[in-house]
Design a protein around this motif. Structure first.
Motif, PDB file in Angstrom:
ATOM      1  N   PRO A  56       0.830  -1.205   0.000  1.00 18.00           N
ATOM      2  CA  PRO A  56       0.000   0.000   0.000  1.00 18.00           C
ATOM      3  C   PRO A  56       0.866   1.257   0.000  1.00 18.00           C
ATOM      4  CG  PRO A  56      -0.085  -1.077   2.129  1.00 18.00           C
ATOM      5  CD  PRO A  56       0.709  -1.972   1.225  1.00 18.00           C
ATOM      6  N   PRO A  57       0.411   2.305  -0.680  1.00 21.08           N
ATOM      7  CA  PRO A  57       1.189   3.544  -0.702  1.00 21.08           C
ATOM      8  C   PRO A  57       1.227   4.193   0.677  1.00 21.08           C
ATOM      9  CG  PRO A  57      -0.952   3.885  -1.713  1.00 21.08           C
ATOM     10  CD  PRO A  57      -0.836   2.419  -1.418  1.00 21.08           C
ATOM     11  N   LYS A  58       2.285   4.938   0.909  1.00 22.16           N
ATOM     12  CA  LYS A  58       2.397   5.654   2.181  1.00 22.16           C
ATOM     13  C   LYS A  58       1.356   6.776   2.202  1.00 22.16           C
ATOM     14  CE  LYS A  58       7.281   4.744   2.723  1.00 22.16           C
ATOM     15  NZ  LYS A  58       8.632   5.295   2.756  1.00 22.16           N
ATOM     16  N   PRO A  59       0.685   6.978   3.334  1.00 26.03           N
ATOM     17  CA  PRO A  59      -0.313   8.054   3.385  1.00 26.03           C
ATOM     18  C   PRO A  59       0.356   9.422   3.297  1.00 26.03           C
ATOM     19  CG  PRO A  59      -0.064   7.021   5.537  1.00 26.03           C
ATOM     20  CD  PRO A  59       0.778   6.240   4.576  1.00 26.03           C
ATOM     21  N   LEU A  60      -0.367  10.341   2.714  1.00 28.20           N
ATOM     22  CA  LEU A  60       0.139  11.708   2.610  1.00 28.20           C
ATOM     23  C   LEU A  60       0.108  12.366   3.984  1.00 28.20           C
ATOM     24  CD1 LEU A  60      -1.724  12.772  -0.637  1.00 28.20           C
ATOM     25  CD2 LEU A  60       0.676  12.141  -0.411  1.00 28.20           C
ATOM     26  N   PRO A  61       0.974  13.353   4.188  1.00 24.63           N
ATOM     27  CA  PRO A  61       0.943  14.037   5.488  1.00 24.63           C
ATOM     28  C   PRO A  61      -0.360  14.811   5.653  1.00 24.63           C
ATOM     29  CG  PRO A  61       2.484  15.110   3.998  1.00 24.63           C
ATOM     30  CD  PRO A  61       2.008  13.863   3.313  1.00 24.63           C
ATOM     31  N   GLU A  62      -0.705  15.083   6.894  1.00 26.61           N
ATOM     32  CA  GLU A  62      -1.930  15.808   7.207  1.00 26.61           C
ATOM     33  C   GLU A  62      -1.844  17.235   6.666  1.00 26.61           C
ATOM     34  OE1 GLU A  62      -4.127  17.289  11.221  1.00 26.61           O
ATOM     35  OE2 GLU A  62      -3.311  15.263  11.211  1.00 26.61           O
ATOM     36  N   ILE A  63      -2.960  17.724   6.134  1.00 27.94           N
ATOM     37  CA  ILE A  63      -2.999  19.080   5.596  1.00 27.94           C
ATOM     38  C   ILE A  63      -3.121  20.074   6.745  1.00 27.94           C
ATOM     39  CG2 ILE A  63      -4.328  20.697   4.176  1.00 27.94           C
ATOM     40  CD1 ILE A  63      -5.167  18.301   2.485  1.00 27.94           C
ATOM     41  N   THR A  64      -2.299  21.086   6.706  1.00 28.14           N
ATOM     42  CA  THR A  64      -2.325  22.137   7.722  1.00 28.14           C
ATOM     43  C   THR A  64      -2.794  23.442   7.073  1.00 28.14           C
ATOM     44  OG1 THR A  64      -0.033  22.790   7.298  1.00 28.14           O
ATOM     45  CG2 THR A  64      -0.385  21.058   8.949  1.00 28.14           C
ATOM     46  N   PRO A  65      -3.177  24.431   7.868  1.00 23.68           N
ATOM     47  CA  PRO A  65      -3.587  25.724   7.285  1.00 23.68           C
ATOM     48  C   PRO A  65      -2.490  26.368   6.425  1.00 23.68           C
ATOM     49  CG  PRO A  65      -4.277  25.603   9.561  1.00 23.68           C
ATOM     50  CD  PRO A  65      -3.419  24.390   9.299  1.00 23.68           C
ATOM     51  N   GLU A  66      -1.243  26.104   6.732  1.00 26.11           N
ATOM     52  CA  GLU A  66      -0.146  26.663   5.942  1.00 26.11           C
ATOM     53  C   GLU A  66      -0.074  26.040   4.546  1.00 26.11           C
ATOM     54  OE1 GLU A  66       0.533  25.405   9.153  1.00 26.11           O
ATOM     55  OE2 GLU A  66       0.199  27.391   9.972  1.00 26.11           O
ATOM     56  N   ASP A  67      -0.690  24.875   4.369  1.00 24.97           N
ATOM     57  CA  ASP A  67      -0.667  24.203   3.068  1.00 24.97           C
ATOM     58  C   ASP A  67      -1.726  24.751   2.113  1.00 24.97           C
ATOM     59  OD1 ASP A  67       1.376  22.488   3.882  1.00 24.97           O
ATOM     60  OD2 ASP A  67      -0.063  21.057   4.732  1.00 24.97           O
ATOM     61  N   VAL A  68      -2.701  25.494   2.641  1.00 24.17           N
ATOM     62  CA  VAL A  68      -3.799  25.997   1.824  1.00 24.17           C
ATOM     63  C   VAL A  68      -3.441  27.387   1.322  1.00 24.17           C
ATOM     64  CG1 VAL A  68      -6.255  26.575   1.795  1.00 24.17           C
ATOM     65  CG2 VAL A  68      -5.431  24.647   3.165  1.00 24.17           C
ATOM     66  N   HIS A  69      -3.471  27.561   0.001  1.00 26.74           N
ATOM     67  CA  HIS A  69      -3.133  28.856  -0.607  1.00 26.74           C
ATOM     68  C   HIS A  69      -4.313  29.316  -1.462  1.00 26.74           C
ATOM     69  CE1 HIS A  69       1.034  28.325   0.621  1.00 26.74           C
ATOM     70  NE2 HIS A  69       0.944  27.086   0.154  1.00 26.74           N
ATOM     71  N   LEU A  70      -4.632  30.582  -1.369  1.00 32.01           N
ATOM     72  CA  LEU A  70      -5.715  31.155  -2.152  1.00 32.01           C
ATOM     73  C   LEU A  70      -5.232  31.343  -3.581  1.00 32.01           C
ATOM     74  CD1 LEU A  70      -8.552  32.334  -2.199  1.00 32.01           C
ATOM     75  CD2 LEU A  70      -7.531  34.553  -1.656  1.00 32.01           C
ATOM     76  N   VAL A  71      -5.973  30.805  -4.527  1.00 34.16           N
ATOM     77  CA  VAL A  71      -5.588  30.922  -5.924  1.00 34.16           C
ATOM     78  C   VAL A  71      -6.227  32.158  -6.553  1.00 34.16           C
ATOM     79  CG1 VAL A  71      -5.660  29.781  -8.173  1.00 34.16           C
ATOM     80  CG2 VAL A  71      -5.286  28.430  -6.115  1.00 34.16           C
TER      81      VAL A  71
END
Length: 78
Positions: A56-71
């Protein structure tokens, strides 16, 4: 067969396969009622298709507020 080969074959069978491969396994199982022949046919399919145990693939790291960028912003104007 050694026990390691049997364990590897079992791990290989537990992998998620597309319907085409599953139908091939089912056809091998339905072709005879003898369990030994069924096992030999399944092992032959595993060898012929070059199937490997599922990793099985390794799970992605947890998303944090710093990962979210306004496009962009969208505004409706009457």
């Amino acid at each position: 067969m050694t026990q390691d080969e049997v364990d590897r074959a079992i791990d290989t069978l537990h992998a998620p396969y597309p319907q085409r491969t599953i139908r091939t396994f089912r056809a091998a199982m339905k072709s005879t009622r003898d369990p030994t022949e069924q096992a030999e046919k399944i092992l032959e399919i595993i060898r012929d298709l070059g199937l490997e145990p599922y990793v099985p693939p390794k799970p992605l790291p947890e998303i944090t507020p710093e990962d979210v960028h306004l496009v962009c912003w969208l505004a409706g104007v009457p």
